[in-house]
Design an enzyme around this catalytic site. Structure first.
Site, PDB file in Angstrom:
ATOM      1  N   GLU A 280      30.934  46.595  34.351  1.00 31.08           N
ATOM      2  CA  GLU A 280      30.914  45.521  34.344  1.00 31.08           C
ATOM      3  C   GLU A 280      29.976  44.701  35.358  1.00 31.08           C
ATOM      4  OE1 GLU A 280      34.752  46.959  36.070  1.00 31.08           O
ATOM      5  OE2 GLU A 280      35.185  44.389  35.716  1.00 31.08           O
TER       6      GLU A 280
ATOM      7  N   ASP B 150      41.698  41.376  26.949  1.00 34.84           N
ATOM      8  CA  ASP B 150      43.071  41.417  26.362  1.00 34.84           C
ATOM      9  C   ASP B 150      44.138  40.880  27.608  1.00 34.84           C
ATOM     10  OD1 ASP B 150      44.957  43.041  29.760  1.00 34.84           O
ATOM     11  OD2 ASP B 150      42.790  44.210  29.572  1.00 34.84           O
TER      12      ASP B 150
HETATM   13  N1  ADE Z   1      41.908  44.780  34.182  1.00 36.60           N
HETATM   14  C1  ADE Z   1      41.631  44.534  33.011  1.00 36.60           C
HETATM   15  N2  ADE Z   1      42.568  44.401  32.105  1.00 36.60           N
HETATM   16  C2  ADE Z   1      43.809  44.455  32.470  1.00 36.60           C
HETATM   17  C3  ADE Z   1      44.994  44.670  32.096  1.00 36.60           C
HETATM   18  N3  ADE Z   1      45.571  44.368  31.558  1.00 36.60           N
HETATM   19  N4  ADE Z   1      45.482  44.748  33.797  1.00 36.60           N
HETATM   20  C4  ADE Z   1      45.511  45.315  35.189  1.00 36.60           C
HETATM   21  N5  ADE Z   1      43.822  45.235  35.155  1.00 36.60           N
HETATM   22  C5  ADE Z   1      43.169  44.367  34.207  1.00 36.60           C
END
Ligand code: ADE
Length: 271
Positions: A37, A240
């Protein structure tokens, strides 16, 4: 005679302190939960050196001549708060920027889009009732004042990030119909110790307070910064959409999302 000597010494000390302060302004700290990251920014760092406290490595150096510290917090609120507390204790940063990825909750956002947090909150801090969670603001141990549930970003950092995001050259995001320019919004980010990969669960979270994205560290860092009076900002690109495809999308979009969030930070620093 003695008076003149003392005055001379004092003037010399003040001059030396102000010269030293001019030469080394306090660093800006950049945090990410996972190594990758902050990998893109780490690659741009010059004059680097590193120091480890309690298992956390802090990389110091310059980005375009500005002193910065880059650190990886590890995943989750406890890791993030611990790293932030160590950072504050050992380095006294002038500002903290979290640069990372998140799951999208706002239906208008796609993987690759970016949320700059105007506020963050801990979605899992409060009372779990039969059909909801009632979030709490907890007391600041230093002041005994109740802290806000929604911790505001530093307004100057927020404005800098908004300006940087209109100027940063982003990498385009691959989709089934070609490459797409990422959209950037300013919004609310929910933090908690859960990775969301379920449409019903994400809708439940979205139903409370309408957060735009969910991640696992931002509000924990923001709380430590709030207590210590350190300006703080959370920038997250979506890896996502926090739904049933979240794990696969995370693998697919994590790297590009992390790099694009890093690009905003670099632009903020060189502005
Ligand atoms: N970081 C990246 N995607 C995530 C998700 N779906 N839930 C929690 N933290 C995240």
């Amino acid at each position: 005679m003695l008076k003149n000597l003392i005055l001379g010494c004092l003037t010399f000390c003040l001059l030396a302190i102000s010269l030293y302060a001019q030469q080394s302004p306090p660093p800006i700290a950049i945090l990410g939960a996972l190594n990758d990251e902050v990998a893109w920014l780490r690659g741009q760092l010059q004059d680097t050196s590193s120091i480890t406290f309690t298992g956390r490595t802090f990389l110091t150096g310059n980005l375009e001549g500005r002193p910065v510290i880059i650190a990886v917090t590890g995943v989750g609120k406890v890791n993030a708060a611990m790293t932030m507390a160590l950072l504050a204790d050992h380095f006294t940063p002038s500002a903290v920027i979290f640069s990372g990825v998140a799951g999208g909750l706002n239906p208008d956002l796609l993987p690759g889009d970016i949320v700059i947090a105007s506020r963050t909150f801990q979605h899992d801090l409060g009372e779990a009732t039969a059909d909801s969670v009632l979030n709490w603001g907890v007391r600041d141990p230093l002041t005994r004042q109740e802290m806000p549930i929604f911790l505001p970003a530093d307004s100057l950092l927020l404005a800098l990030a908004q300006r940087a995001s209109s100027e940063a050259g982003f990498e385009k995001v691959p989709t089934s119909v070609g490459l797409r320019e990422p959209k950037v919004i300013t919004g609310l980010i929910a933090t908690g110790d859960l990775f969301f990969s379920s449409t019903p669960k994400k809708e439940e979270l979205r139903f409370r307070h309408s957060p735009d994205a969910v991640e696992m560290e931002g509000a924990a860092v923001a709380q430590v910064c709030y207590e210590l009076g350190i300006p703080c900002l959370d920038i997250r690109a979506l890896s996502d959409r926090a739904d049933e495809n979240a794990m696969q999308d995370f693998e697919k979009f994590f790297q590009i999302a992390a790099r694009n969030a890093n690009r905003i930070v670099l632009d903020m620093i060189i502005q």
